[in-house]
Design a protein around this motif. Structure first.
Motif, short mmCIF file in Angstrom:
data_model
loop_
_atom_site.label_atom_id
_atom_site.label_comp_id
_atom_site.label_asym_id
_atom_site.label_seq_id
_atom_site.Cartn_x
_atom_site.Cartn_y
_atom_site.Cartn_z
N ARG A 5 47.51 60.60 27.04
CA ARG A 5 49.12 60.80 27.60
C ARG A 5 50.01 61.54 27.17
O ARG A 5 51.04 61.20 27.82
CB ARG A 5 49.39 59.00 28.41
N ARG A 6 49.53 62.87 26.23
CA ARG A 6 50.04 64.00 25.91
C ARG A 6 49.72 65.18 27.18
O ARG A 6 50.56 65.35 26.81
CB ARG A 6 49.75 64.54 24.77
N LEU A 7 49.10 64.88 28.24
CA LEU A 7 48.82 66.37 29.23
C LEU A 7 48.86 65.35 30.37
O LEU A 7 47.59 63.79 30.33
CB LEU A 7 47.74 66.48 28.64
N ARG A 8 49.56 65.32 30.94
CA ARG A 8 49.24 65.00 32.85
C ARG A 8 49.14 66.05 33.69
O ARG A 8 49.41 67.12 33.44
CB ARG A 8 50.59 63.60 33.28
N PHE A 9 48.02 65.92 34.77
CA PHE A 9 48.27 67.29 35.90
C PHE A 9 48.10 66.10 36.91
O PHE A 9 48.27 64.73 37.26
CB PHE A 9 46.16 66.48 36.00
N SER A 10 48.96 67.34 38.08
CA SER A 10 49.48 66.35 39.63
C SER A 10 48.74 67.64 40.43
O SER A 10 48.23 68.76 39.80
CB SER A 10 50.85 66.68 39.33
N PRO A 11 48.41 66.60 41.46
CA PRO A 11 47.28 67.36 42.62
C PRO A 11 48.25 68.72 43.24
O PRO A 11 47.15 69.51 43.55
CB PRO A 11 47.59 66.27 43.89
N ASP A 12 49.63 68.92 42.63
CA ASP A 12 50.28 69.41 43.80
C ASP A 12 50.36 71.38 43.19
O ASP A 12 50.81 72.59 42.58
CB ASP A 12 51.00 69.84 43.75
N THR A 13 49.75 71.43 40.66
CA THR A 13 49.10 72.13 40.48
C THR A 13 47.96 73.28 40.47
O THR A 13 47.19 71.89 41.14
CB THR A 13 49.34 71.55 38.54
N GLU A 14 48.41 73.92 40.02
CA GLU A 14 46.66 74.97 40.08
C GLU A 14 45.85 73.83 39.17
O GLU A 14 46.35 73.11 38.19
CB GLU A 14 47.07 76.55 39.90
N PRO A 15 44.63 74.78 39.34
CA PRO A 15 43.90 74.06 38.03
C PRO A 15 43.53 73.77 36.94
O PRO A 15 42.79 73.65 35.93
CB PRO A 15 41.95 74.90 38.62
N ASP A 16 44.09 75.53 36.16
CA ASP A 16 44.76 75.74 34.92
C ASP A 16 45.66 75.38 34.64
O ASP A 16 46.35 75.19 33.63
CB ASP A 16 44.23 76.71 34.73
N GLN A 17 46.65 74.21 35.37
CA GLN A 17 47.90 74.47 35.31
C GLN A 17 47.92 72.74 34.40
O GLN A 17 47.96 71.88 35.82
CB GLN A 17 49.39 74.92 35.48
N ALA A 18 48.89 72.34 34.03
CA ALA A 18 49.14 70.61 33.77
C ALA A 18 50.87 70.29 32.96
O ALA A 18 50.98 71.43 32.84
CB ALA A 18 48.49 69.86 32.59
N ASP A 19 51.12 69.03 33.15
CA ASP A 19 52.90 68.78 32.26
C ASP A 19 51.69 68.19 30.60
O ASP A 19 51.35 67.55 30.97
CB ASP A 19 53.19 67.18 33.50
N ASP A 20 52.39 69.11 30.52
CA ASP A 20 52.60 68.96 28.48
C ASP A 20 53.82 67.72 28.33
O ASP A 20 54.87 67.87 28.51
CB ASP A 20 53.14 70.14 27.58
N GLU A 21 53.19 66.40 28.07
CA GLU A 21 54.09 65.61 27.89
C GLU A 21 54.62 65.22 26.46
O GLU A 21 55.92 64.13 26.47
CB GLU A 21 53.96 63.86 28.04
N THR A 22 54.35 66.38 25.77
CA THR A 22 55.31 65.97 24.55
C THR A 22 56.73 66.77 24.44
O THR A 22 57.08 67.01 25.23
CB THR A 22 54.20 66.76 23.44
#
Length: 248
Positions: free
Chosen positions: A231-248
């Motif tokens: 759970r350090r990294l989370r993807f969301s449907p509206d981001t580009e395929p190479d982007q995600a949210d860093d939870e740290t």
């Protein structure tokens, strides 16, 4: 021969091929080593996907290159069947009447290209199947139990290499290939499962997104998967395929 000792021997053979090239282990080394070890004339490997385009990654000679292109272009042949059904397709003789009916266009084209026997082994990592290893022979041939076990071990190693498992310059991994494959499969499966929920997509698309992110960030796929699972990294449907949210 036990699976661990077989895997270790296969890994050594592949590492020797890479050493001759003066490079890190790649799928071309798996194909070259398989041809040297098995009663076949050539080998090829294609990356395949149910959701995106499939394409040849390597081949050891002109005939194997033709076979990869033929199957992906025609959408039929041992490679396509192995990928769709997730099991090895062993074709000792393409002149067999049933096979010529089954793959009407491919069988004739493959025979014309110079292939007589074709063996297709899917690369599998749990629910993920990133491609297929194809072996061909110019004469009719059957693989015995030991040869088939070796071919499956080559496919396992090709899976590790294709999915960026850590293999150092000597070809050795942090543990035995069998252990690496099991641990790697579990984490990739778990991360892909998490992404199906986060993104609302199927398992194949989730894996594609995971791989795209790892590639764009220049990171190992296993490390990105570990971050998703932790759970350090989370993807969301509206981001580009190479982007995600860093939870740290």
């Amino acid at each position: 021969m036990g699976p661990d000792s077989r895997s270790a021997r296969i890994q050594m053979l592949v590492a020797e091929q890479a050493a001759r090239r003066g490079a890190r282990v790649g799928v071309v080394d798996v194909c070259t080593a398989a041809v040297a070890e098995l009663p076949v004339s050539g080998a090829g490997l294609s990356a395949m996907s149910r959701t995106g385009p499939s394409h040849p990654l390597c081949s050891t000679d002109d005939i194997s290159e033709q076979l990869e292109e033929l199957q992906l272009t025609l959408g039929e042949g041992p490679c396509v069947d192995a990928f769709l059904h997730g099991s090895a397709v062993l074709t000792p003789d393409l002149l067999t009447r049933d096979l010529r009916k089954r793959w009407m266009v491919f069988a004739e084209a493959a025979l014309e290209a110079g292939a007589r026997a074709v063996f297709a082994i899917p690369l599998q990592m749990g629910a993920i199947s990133p491609g297929v290893l194809d072996l061909y022979a110019r004469v009719p041939v059957r693989l015995n139990a030991e040869e088939l076990a070796d071919a499956l071990a080559f496919a396992d190693l090709a899976t590790l290499v294709l999915l960026d498992a850590r293999i150092d310059e000597t070809g050795g991994s942090r543990s035995t290939p069998a252990e690496d494959l099991g641990a790697y499969r579990a984490e990739i499966d778990q991360a892909s499962g998490i992404l199906t929920v986060q993104l609302g997509v199927g398992i194949e698309e989730a894996f594609v997104r995971l791989r795209a992110y790892a590639y764009a960030q220049g990171r190992r796929l296993a490390d990105v998967a570990a971050d998703v699972v932790a759970r350090r990294l989370r993807f969301s449907p509206d981001t580009e395929p190479d982007q995600a949210d860093d939870e740290t």
